[in-house]
Design a protein around this motif. Structure first.
Motif, mmCIF file in Angstrom:
data_model
loop_
_atom_site.group_PDB
_atom_site.id
_atom_site.type_symbol
_atom_site.label_atom_id
_atom_site.label_comp_id
_atom_site.label_asym_id
_atom_site.label_seq_id
_atom_site.Cartn_x
_atom_site.Cartn_y
_atom_site.Cartn_z
ATOM 1 N N CYS A 175 0.731 -1.177 -0.131
ATOM 2 C CA CYS A 175 0.041 0.057 -0.021
ATOM 3 C C CYS A 175 0.748 1.195 -0.022
ATOM 4 C CB CYS A 175 -0.918 -0.084 0.982
ATOM 5 S SG CYS A 175 -2.124 1.013 0.952
ATOM 6 N N VAL B 44 1.806 1.919 -3.525
ATOM 7 C CA VAL B 44 0.856 2.286 -4.343
ATOM 8 C C VAL B 44 0.577 3.664 -4.121
ATOM 9 C CG1 VAL B 44 -1.883 2.009 -4.587
ATOM 10 C CG2 VAL B 44 -0.474 0.184 -4.538
ATOM 11 N N TRP C 107 -2.000 6.132 -6.043
ATOM 12 C CA TRP C 107 -2.707 5.399 -5.889
ATOM 13 C C TRP C 107 -3.232 4.833 -7.114
ATOM 14 C CZ3 TRP C 107 -3.399 3.923 -1.338
ATOM 15 C CH2 TRP C 107 -3.208 4.834 -0.155
ATOM 16 N N ARG C 108 -2.166 4.454 -7.844
ATOM 17 C CA ARG C 108 -2.314 3.676 -9.154
ATOM 18 C C ARG C 108 -1.586 2.151 -8.847
ATOM 19 N NH1 ARG C 108 -0.664 8.753 -11.584
ATOM 20 N NH2 ARG C 108 1.341 7.741 -12.044
ATOM 21 N N LEU C 109 -1.885 1.380 -9.768
ATOM 22 C CA LEU C 109 -1.194 0.036 -9.630
ATOM 23 C C LEU C 109 0.397 0.200 -9.989
ATOM 24 C CD1 LEU C 109 -0.691 -1.553 -12.577
ATOM 25 C CD2 LEU C 109 -3.202 -1.981 -12.327
ATOM 26 N N THR D 166 -1.066 -4.620 -5.997
ATOM 27 C CA THR D 166 -1.240 -3.203 -6.000
ATOM 28 C C THR D 166 -2.551 -2.803 -6.853
ATOM 29 O OG1 THR D 166 0.183 -3.197 -8.014
ATOM 30 C CG2 THR D 166 1.233 -3.007 -5.727
ATOM 31 N N SER D 167 -2.731 -3.749 -7.928
ATOM 32 C CA SER D 167 -4.229 -3.472 -8.443
ATOM 33 C C SER D 167 -5.355 -3.593 -7.551
ATOM 34 C CB SER D 167 -4.336 -4.308 -9.770
ATOM 35 O OG SER D 167 -5.506 -4.280 -10.312
ATOM 36 N N ALA E 221 -5.288 -0.363 -5.473
ATOM 37 C CA ALA E 221 -5.668 0.802 -6.173
ATOM 38 C C ALA E 221 -7.110 0.880 -6.581
ATOM 39 C CB ALA E 221 -4.759 0.888 -7.442
ATOM 40 N N THR E 222 -7.563 -0.163 -6.673
ATOM 41 C CA THR E 222 -9.066 -0.441 -7.557
ATOM 42 C C THR E 222 -10.123 -0.082 -6.372
ATOM 43 O OG1 THR E 222 -9.271 -2.681 -7.438
ATOM 44 C CG2 THR E 222 -8.433 -1.465 -9.442
ATOM 45 N N HIS F 108 -9.627 2.284 -3.847
ATOM 46 C CA HIS F 108 -9.339 3.452 -3.381
ATOM 47 C C HIS F 108 -10.716 4.287 -3.571
ATOM 48 C CE1 HIS F 108 -8.137 7.826 -3.383
ATOM 49 N NE2 HIS F 108 -7.172 7.489 -2.599
ATOM 50 N N TYR G 258 -11.166 5.714 -7.094
ATOM 51 C CA TYR G 258 -11.379 4.851 -8.272
ATOM 52 C C TYR G 258 -12.694 4.860 -8.974
ATOM 53 C CZ TYR G 258 -10.424 0.760 -11.356
ATOM 54 O OH TYR G 258 -10.209 -0.092 -12.632
#
Length: 392
Positions: A165, A168, A173-175, A215-216, A219-220, A222, A225
């Motif tokens: 985290c 990320v 806050w992107r993968l 990380t995806s 990020a998704t 968040h 997103y």
């Protein structure tokens, strides 16, 4: 190494639930003592909620299976092909462990079951008659010199998610893609953490591709997103929320974990873990593990107790006033626990000073460490005082 096939005749729904929890804890020797391979009323069930119980037990010995028998089963697998081999003997595909031989992968439980049929006077074992887990088939295959690999990587634990985290968050806050140097570096760090036994790590354990997937997941989840989130877990969301609510503290925690890995402090598990350390390991709480190790430096602890005893004449708990010697006499003399009052993510890997340590009883020490947000000794002392004034 045995597998037990147990069938039960029962006259009670409550008894069914009771028996399911009791039978797995009964060893083969105990069953043999009550007539294993026979049909008996079992004395160890006396006092249960069952009116009448009969248990048929037959023992299947996996330890008799030889390396030659396993190799014969592998050759048959190669002749028939995977699908034909599994269909012939009624096995499904392995879900957790694969046998690896000469670069090829095989369904571990199916190979062991069929190998049993290559022993003189024996038949292949049906899948329903034995377990294919770590303590049965995996142990057998490893004892016979074969390599066994887990198919799935272990679940991500707290310390690993804190590191992921953190990456990320620093990537807006992107993968993070698998080819990104940050993913490669995070993969190296995760593989260095001592939170998962080596035997549970597959060939793709925490590799850059798995870092990208995790990380995806983060990020998704968040709030900003707008697309469809991937399948993340509850702990993913909890760690993400912690970063959103307390970013400075969580980034500092990530740096402390990195520091523990880089300096080698987290390179090995403790030789003798107590309950707190076992909890820290099982939950992936690397900071707690580091914190406990720092508190248990025997030379520093002894020096702290000597200093406090010389100054105060006793080792009373700084929270509740409990004194081991006053309660237990000579047995409790010169005993107390010490607690590092400054969290590791604040101090980093610095030298601990005596004034950084507090003298506590075991109960107060455990209460300070309980939960994700630790209390300070004064905060816990206030809580104790409040309970004295208003116990309800």
């Amino acid at each position: 190494m045995h597998s037990l096939k147990v069938s039960v005749v029962f006259w009670s729904d409550d008894g069914v639930r009771w028996l399911r929890t009791r039978l797995p804890r009964i060893g083969l020797a105990e069953l043999a003592g009550f007539g294993y391979r026979g049909r008996r009323h079992y004395p160890f069930l006396a006092g249960s909620k069952l009116s009448v119980v009969q248990v048929n037990v037959c023992a299947v010995s996996l330890s008799d299976i030889t390396q030659d028998a396993l190799l014969a089963a592998i050759r048959e697998h190669d002749d028939l092909g995977r699908e034909g081999f599994l269909d012939r003997y009624g096995f499904g595909q392995a879900r957790t462990y694969l046998l690896v031989h000469e670069g090829r992968e095989y369904d571990s439980k199916a190979i062991a079951g069929v190998a049993h049929g290559y022993l003189p006077g024996r038949n292949a074992l049906p899948a329903s008659e034995f377990s294919g887990g770590l303590e049965t088939v995996v142990k057998l295959l490893q004892d016979r010199g074969f390599e066994v690999r887990p198919q799935r990587s272990p679940v991500w634990l707290e310390a690993e998610l804190v590191l992921a985290c953190d990456v990320v968050a620093r990537n807006d806050w992107r993968l993070v893609r698998s080819h990104d140097p940050r993913a490669v570096e995070l993969s190296r760090l995760l593989q260095s953490l001592p939170l998962h036994p080596l035997e549970s790590r597959g060939p793709t354990f925490r590799n850059p591709n798995s870092v990208q997937r995790k990380t995806s997941d983060i990020a998704t989840q968040h709030p900003a997103y707008t697309g469809k989130p991937t399948r993340g877990g509850k702990l993913d969301r909890e760690i993400l929320q912690a970063f959103l609510d307390h970013p400075a503290e969580m980034h500092a925690q990530a740096e402390a974990i990195r520091g523990g890995i880089t300096t080698g402090t987290l390179s090995e598990l403790p030789l003798a873990a107590d309950l707190d350390e076992e909890e820290a390991i099982s939950e992936g709480r690397a900071l707690l593990l580091l914190h406990l190790r720092r508190e248990r430096n025997p030379r520093l602890r002894a020096k702290k107790l000597e200093t406090v005893l010389a100054a105060r004449g006793s080792l009373e708990c700084e929270v509740c006033g409990f004194d081991f010697e006053r309660t237990y006499g000579d047995r409790g003399a010169r005993y107390a626990e010490v607690h590092h009052v400054v969290p590791l993510h604040v101090t980093g890997a610095t030298t601990t000073r005596l004034q950084d340590l507090a003298v506590l009883c075991a109960n107060c020490h455990r209460m300070i460490h309980r939960g994700r947000q630790w209390l300070t000794p004064p905060e816990l002392r206030d809580l104790v005082e409040q309970r004295k004034v208003s116990p309800c």
